[in-house]
Write an enzyme that holds these catalytic residues in place. Sequence first.
Site, mmCIF file in Angstrom:
data_model
loop_
_atom_site.group_PDB
_atom_site.id
_atom_site.type_symbol
_atom_site.label_atom_id
_atom_site.label_comp_id
_atom_site.label_asym_id
_atom_site.label_seq_id
_atom_site.Cartn_x
_atom_site.Cartn_y
_atom_site.Cartn_z
ATOM 1 N N ASP A 186 53.136 10.652 -2.321
ATOM 2 C CA ASP A 186 52.199 11.213 -1.339
ATOM 3 C C ASP A 186 50.865 11.618 -1.948
ATOM 4 O O ASP A 186 50.099 12.343 -1.330
ATOM 5 C CB ASP A 186 52.839 12.423 -0.648
ATOM 6 C CG ASP A 186 53.188 13.547 -1.627
ATOM 7 O OD1 ASP A 186 52.920 13.397 -2.842
ATOM 8 O OD2 ASP A 186 53.740 14.571 -1.186
ATOM 9 N N SER A 225 58.286 21.775 -6.834
ATOM 10 C CA SER A 225 58.612 20.686 -5.918
ATOM 11 C C SER A 225 59.025 19.409 -6.623
ATOM 12 O O SER A 225 59.635 18.532 -6.003
ATOM 13 C CB SER A 225 57.410 20.394 -5.008
ATOM 14 O OG SER A 225 56.259 20.117 -5.777
ATOM 15 N N HIS A 278 53.097 14.068 -5.437
ATOM 16 C CA HIS A 278 54.472 13.935 -5.910
ATOM 17 C C HIS A 278 54.803 12.463 -6.140
ATOM 18 O O HIS A 278 54.215 11.583 -5.512
ATOM 19 C CB HIS A 278 55.437 14.541 -4.887
ATOM 20 C CG HIS A 278 55.123 15.957 -4.556
ATOM 21 N ND1 HIS A 278 54.303 16.302 -3.502
ATOM 22 C CD2 HIS A 278 55.500 17.116 -5.158
ATOM 23 C CE1 HIS A 278 54.180 17.624 -3.465
ATOM 24 N NE2 HIS A 278 54.889 18.140 -4.455
#
Length: 369
Positions: free
Chosen positions: A338, A44, A341
């Site tokens: 968040d 991610s 990340h």
Amino acid sequence: MASLSCYRRGAVSLRIFLVSAALLLSAPAALCGCYKRIFSFGDSIIDTGNFARGGAMEPPFGMTFFKHPTGRICDGRVIIDFYAQALQLPLIPPNLPQKDTGLFPNGANFAVYGSTAMPPDYFRRRWNQTVPMPTCLGMQMGWFKDMLQRIAPNDGAKRQILRESLIVLGEIGGNDYNFWLNDPTRPREVAAQFIPDVVRTIGSSAQELIGMGAKVILIPNNFPIGCVPAYLRNHRSNAPADYDEHGCLRWFNDFSQRHNQALRAEVGRLSARNPGVKLIYADYYGAAMEFVKDPHRFGIGDPKTACCGGDDQPYHLDRLCDSKAKIWGNPRSFASWDGLHMTEKAYEVISNEVLHGPFANPPLLRSCV
């Protein structure tokens, strides 16, 4: 997501194959004269839309640069976007939305949210653990080889494409540890036993790409996870000795460094074995520690606090980042988006340190072949 064997190559005529290859090989080089394409693998941290569902497809994701959600787990651009822009290439598209049709004249991104270096069966068989995502580096390599066969069925054409391309192999491997370390019922020391297998898998993937014709591969290390808000919240301690002078968890940063030392040694072995290939070890750990040590130099407040989340202090992690979450200010003044990340700002800092140095050897902008 189905296993790799479930993805079938479409029946396409040889004539279309050759036309596709000709289009790719005639694509203009980037204005800087470095690379015609970037092919990237990972999780991610650099996924640009392969996962593309759930919260990442609703505001406030994408608010800073794109002004709308793009599938990136970020408020804006991620590291691979900064590399593409610095090399004067278009932003590199995710592979999966165009998997069976795209020509990818400037490259493709195979990174997927939640991916691991090791396959899920490794964790199930050896460690009695079920990882939440099925995608792994081997699956991404399979997609890459399928794409290459579709757009350039001739071996010479494949090798030419790879010779003219930058390969970004990661960051990958972080989730192999994350899924274990953030389960409080599992002894954290066991995760160290994954390190040789994770590093060996990254190295064998790099060697396979070299065998296919790759000439420049960027191999990033892991971040200082002891400074990540989600780790700081999940592993709170009342013992001051558990924290370093920057307020990060010592054990977890030491763990990241164990992975990084093993990876650096593997990159050294690969370099010695492949003298005609440029392998760039990218020190994401060191680059990220720059804004942990001196956040104000970059216009960042507390690098250990999430921009998007809830009201709890100090990490803002009592709710997920989604359309109902609270934004605690301009994301450019935060390093964490968040809690797990990073923000576009943090990724910009890291990418600049890799592009220009000193956290890559050689700096990426001096790596042209």
